[in-house]
Design a protein around this motif. Structure first.
Motif, PDB file in Angstrom:
ATOM      1  N   LEU A 273       0.832  -1.203   0.000  1.00 51.49           N
ATOM      2  CA  LEU A 273       0.000   0.000   0.000  1.00 51.49           C
ATOM      3  C   LEU A 273       0.866   1.252   0.000  1.00 51.49           C
ATOM      4  O   LEU A 273       0.594   2.212  -0.733  1.00 51.49           O
ATOM      5  CB  LEU A 273      -0.912   0.008   1.231  1.00 51.49           C
ATOM      6  CG  LEU A 273      -2.106  -0.954   1.246  1.00 51.49           C
ATOM      7  CD1 LEU A 273      -2.801  -0.901   2.597  1.00 51.49           C
ATOM      8  CD2 LEU A 273      -3.091  -0.619   0.137  1.00 51.49           C
ATOM      9  N   THR A 277       1.082   4.144  -2.944  1.00 53.76           N
ATOM     10  CA  THR A 277       0.779   5.558  -2.678  1.00 53.76           C
ATOM     11  C   THR A 277       2.006   6.444  -2.666  1.00 53.76           C
ATOM     12  O   THR A 277       1.897   7.665  -2.806  1.00 53.76           O
ATOM     13  CB  THR A 277       0.074   5.680  -1.315  1.00 53.76           C
ATOM     14  OG1 THR A 277       0.960   5.186  -0.285  1.00 53.76           O
ATOM     15  CG2 THR A 277      -1.214   4.869  -1.298  1.00 53.76           C
ATOM     16  N   LEU A 282      -0.964   6.503   5.444  1.00 55.17           N
ATOM     17  CA  LEU A 282      -2.032   5.907   4.632  1.00 55.17           C
ATOM     18  C   LEU A 282      -3.391   6.443   5.037  1.00 55.17           C
ATOM     19  O   LEU A 282      -3.713   6.522   6.231  1.00 55.17           O
ATOM     20  CB  LEU A 282      -2.035   4.384   4.791  1.00 55.17           C
ATOM     21  CG  LEU A 282      -0.805   3.628   4.275  1.00 55.17           C
ATOM     22  CD1 LEU A 282      -0.909   2.142   4.618  1.00 55.17           C
ATOM     23  CD2 LEU A 282      -0.653   3.817   2.764  1.00 55.17           C
ATOM     24  N   ILE A 284      -7.093   5.330   4.099  1.00 54.52           N
ATOM     25  CA  ILE A 284      -7.959   4.371   3.409  1.00 54.52           C
ATOM     26  C   ILE A 284      -9.297   5.047   3.149  1.00 54.52           C
ATOM     27  O   ILE A 284      -9.946   5.557   4.079  1.00 54.52           O
ATOM     28  CB  ILE A 284      -8.162   3.098   4.258  1.00 54.52           C
ATOM     29  CG1 ILE A 284      -6.811   2.470   4.599  1.00 54.52           C
ATOM     30  CG2 ILE A 284      -9.057   2.108   3.528  1.00 54.52           C
ATOM     31  CD1 ILE A 284      -6.018   1.991   3.418  1.00 54.52           C
ATOM     32  N   ALA A 314      -6.319   3.850  -1.413  1.00 58.06           N
ATOM     33  CA  ALA A 314      -5.241   4.225  -0.498  1.00 58.06           C
ATOM     34  C   ALA A 314      -4.680   5.540  -1.014  1.00 58.06           C
ATOM     35  O   ALA A 314      -4.133   5.586  -2.127  1.00 58.06           O
ATOM     36  CB  ALA A 314      -4.165   3.148  -0.455  1.00 58.06           C
TER      37      ALA A 314
END
Length: 811
Positions: A273, A277, A282, A284, A314
């Motif tokens: 993730l 990104t 992060l 979500i 993400a």
């Protein structure tokens, strides 16, 4: 839903046979489709210890083994597996054992001259794997030779394959089935233990729900230090019993909680993730996809997303199809060390549309589409975290949550009346005779379903009922509660009673006329066809807001298009011309209002009968315009109606010079004509194809309903008729229909039939005119007509034609 009996017994006490349990669940509405005894795969298979292993004297790839199975003497078994060796414990199928997985019954035999009394088994031969590299070797030590292998392999279990109805989303889980069994048997439910988790929030993880109506709640949990490995045997056995393939311990735990609680979960690789990104922080998110976005899902399919697809993002980059399937780019694999665990609640309609837009279904989408229990989201999430700690050595370090759920305590209660229950359900069989369901029965049954019943003040045997959160979607009205009372009381306990008075059934006049039309059109040689009401949109149709497929996203406006498609398809398949009709509904939009009506349409273009086919080598002959018109007139004659033909050229798909409007009792009935040459060329059809369309509502009012619903015999004349021919010159713009109407009126009751049998234009015919010849049949029902009877009437017809149309008689 495949239910493991061993697993179910951990959640609720069961003191009955699997067959009896299946019968009770079937009566309660969960049909037992199959009862699978896993033990049958290893009936007669015992634990054996290989004492000696020596090479086969006559084969390089075989071994001769001495195997102890607890008998007086060790068995001599020839084995072909490369991993067999001395001092290991193995499953041994003894002589006489039948192995269903490979359809083999063991007998004493010789392999390359060496006797073999049994077989050392692999998991494939026991039905536990599709392919095995060699025999199965037990890792446990100090096993007792001769003991049953089934408890060691998870085969001491029975699987109940239950069919659940669409309204029972709670029954797609082991907890839901346990609650149902508890309500049916009175046993107490033991829910899986949920370990309390104290997880701090952290800035490295945030939740941003852009569509709260589509995602009511989302819990994201960061778990570090997981060790990816195969799942322990107990976990693998339970997944396999449920029909789910084990993958690794992390993925298997999410699937296990899905089966146990009915709550779908998903695990993301945190490092992947962050790589997607480009940030360690992060966020979500949940939003609908935008046009042009793509996502490669776990099934390795690159998917073009539509605005109906709900996405998990993400940092606003798509990483999964919410509630349907994860993305391949962030999946958990052997290198995963840290994960982000998703536990979410999605709207059933949003997931259904998203799943349908991609033509894909998954275990998760199946449950979300029916409705997941919103109250126990946290319990399922904590259960998964605890299992990840125990099985994968993970450590939860951060958690974030977004919650937009409704307060279930604020939902209105449902009023339930005992009088209404007995009015609908009637009498039941009791131990002391026949009676009605009592108040105590209702309270016991609904209490077993975890409903909260409060008596209504001032109303005897009336209750105010609050349903449990996991049943709020299917228990919404009083009738739903009554159904639950009937279901758990037992449908087999209700009395069989017939109505006091029965009356013979009958068809409505409309349906009788519809059947008459079908019979008449079949009688003239046409085949009835049924086409889809849904068609591919072209811009003029009524479109659906939620279609199953793009190809079927509009409602048809006429029947012609479908009949032309069927005609072309039959012709392309070498079946020749299709002579067919259809009676179905068409739809259109008028002043922002949707309207519909029944219509009749047909298509013709080939031999109605097989007569004459032998003359031209088995090939059909093209149908002429008059032959097609004759088929239609034959149908009208059988219906007892007289239809007038008038020239028309409004229908663009029909030949402008060979199209007629059909009129009945002064109203437009429909249209008949030959297809336009350009259309025939576009569809690669012959020019001699004819279409007709009729207004069913007009036929409904014009036909004699009494004569159709109750046919009456009408006497016919037993006396011969008298024929007269009549020929004359008539203007070209004078229609045959108008001439026939005047003849029939002038001829009165004696004139039974008028039929055109010749038309001529050319030499010796005055300019602007044509020669027409008719055959007139005169007949009476009470006598044989003489010339004295016929001549005056026939002369009246002649004189009327001259006076009315100024025709020139030729005879």
């Amino acid at each position: 839903m495949r239910v493991s009996l061993n697993w179910l017994k951990e959640l609720v006490d069961i003191d009955m046979s699997p067959e009896e349990l299946g019968r009770i669940l079937t009566i309660a509405g969960f049909e037992l489709e199959e009862l699978i005894d896993l033990g049958a795969n290893a009936d007669g298979v015992v634990i054996g210890k290989v004492l000696e292993r020596s090479p086969h004297p006559n084969a390089d790839k075989l071994s001769v083994c001495k195997v102890d199975i607890g008998a007086d003497e060790p068995l001599n078994i020839v084995c072909g597996a490369s991993n067999v060796r001395a001092n290991i414990f193995v499953p041994v199928a003894t002589v006489g054992t039948f192995l269903p997985a490979i359809n083999l019954k063991l007998k004493p035999t010789k392999l390359r001259g060496e006797p073999s009394a049994g077989m050392i088994c692999s998991l494939t031969e026991l039905g536990l794997e599709k392919e095995s590299d060699g025999i199965h070797i037990f890792e446990e030590e100090n096993l007792k030779p001769g003991d049953d292998v089934r408890p060691l392999l998870g085969l001491n279990d029975v699987i109940l394959d239950l069919a659940t109805t669409a309204n029972r989303a709670d029954a797609l889980s082991m907890v839901g089935i346990a609650r149902e069994v508890s309500a049916l048997t009175g046993a107490e439910v033991r829910l899986p233990g949920v370990k309390k988790q104290d997880i701090a929030t952290h800035s490295s993880l945030a939740i941003d729900i852009q569509e709260p109506s589509a995602c009511m709640a989302y819990i994201g949990t960061v778990i570090e230090g997981v060790k990816i490995a195969p799942s322990p045997d107990w976990l693998k056995w339970r997944l396999e019993a449920a029909g789910t393939r084990p993958i690794n311990n992390v993925v298997d735990i999410t699937n296990y909680v899905l089966l146990e609680w009915g709550q779908p979960l998903h695990a993301f690789d945190r490092e992947k993730l962050q790589r997607v990104t480009g940030s360690n922080e992060l966020t979500i998110g949940v939003r609908f996809a935008q046009e042009g976005e793509k996502l490669k899902t776990l099934d390795e399919q690159e998917r073009d997303l539509s605005t109906q697809n709900l996405l998990i993002t993400a940092n606003d980059k798509p990483v999964a199809l919410g509630g349907v399937m994860g993305g391949e780019e962030t999946e958990v694999d052997e290198e995963t060390k840290n994960i982000v665990l998703e536990a979410a609640l999605f709207d059933p309609v949003a997931i259904r549309r998203s799943s349908r837009a991609q033509s894909m279904r998954s275990e998760a989408s199946t449950r979300y589409e029916r409705g997941v229990n919103q109250v126990e989201l946290e319990s399922a999430c904590k259960r998964a975290i605890a299992l990840l700690q125990d099985v994968a050595a993970g450590t939860p370090v951060a958690q974030a949550m977004s919650d937009h759920r409704v307060d279930f305590s604020s939902l209105e209660a449902i009023e339930l009346r005992l009088s209404r229950i007995n009015q609908l359900l009637g009498t039941v069989n009791k131990e002391d005779g026949v009676g009605y369901i009592e108040a105590s029965d209702v309270e016991s049954i609904l209490g077993a379903l975890s409903c909260n019943l409060e008596p209504v003040a001032g109303k005897e045997n009336n209750w105010s009922v609050k349903v449990p959160p996991y049943r709020y979607r299917d228990l919404e009205r009083e009738i739903d509660l009554i159904e639950e009372v009937a279901r758990l009381y037992g449908y087999d306990r209700f009395c069989d009673t017939l109505p006091d008075k029965t009356e013979p059934g009958y068809l409505s006049a409309e349906y009788a006329i519809r059947n008459k039309l079908r019979a008449v059109l079949r009688g003239v040689g046409l085949t009835e066809v049924v086409q889809y009401s849904l068609v591919k949109p072209t811009g003029k149709e009524v479109t659906l807001s939620n279609p199953l497929f793009a190809e079927y996203s509009a409602l048809r406006t006429d029947l012609f298009s479908g009949l032309l498609d069927s005609f072309a398809y039959n012709q392309s398949q070498g079946n020749g011309a299709l002579n067919a009709f259809e009676i179905e509904r068409v739809f259109w939009q008028e002043d922002d209002q949707l309207k519909e009506r029944d219509s009749i349409a047909g298509i013709m273009g080939g031999n109605i009968t097989s007569k004459g086919i032998w003359v031209n080598g088995g090939k059909g002959t093209p149908m002429t315009w008059y032959e097609a018109k004759g088929v239609l007139e034959n149908a009208f004659s059988n219906l007892g109606i007289s239809v007038e033909y008038r020239p028309e050229s409004e229908e663009a798909r029909l030949h402008p010079g060979r199209t007629a409007a059909l009129w009945l009792q002064g109203k437009r009935l429909g249209v008949f004509g030959q297809i336009h040459p350009q259309l025939a060329q576009q569809r690669d059809l012959a020019n001699e194809v004819y279409l007709f369309e009729l207004d069913f509502s007009l036929l409904l009012t014009a036909l004699d309903r009494d004569a159709i619903t109750t046919p009456k015999f009408k006497t016919y004349s037993t006396y011969p008729g008298s024929d007269r021919d009549l020929a004359f010159f008539a203007p070209l713009d004078l229609s045959v229909t108008a001439i026939e109407k005047v003849m029939s009126k002038a001829g009165g009751k004696l004139l039974q039939r008028v039929e055109l049998f010749d038309e001529y234009k050319g030499k010796n015919v005055p300019e602007g005119q044509r020669s027409l010849a008719f055959n007139l049949v005169y007949q009476a029902s009470d006598r044989t007509l003489t010339d004295k009877d016929v001549d005056p009437v026939h002369q009246k017809v002649r004189d009327t034609l001259v006076k009315k149309f100024d025709v020139t008689l030729r005879s």
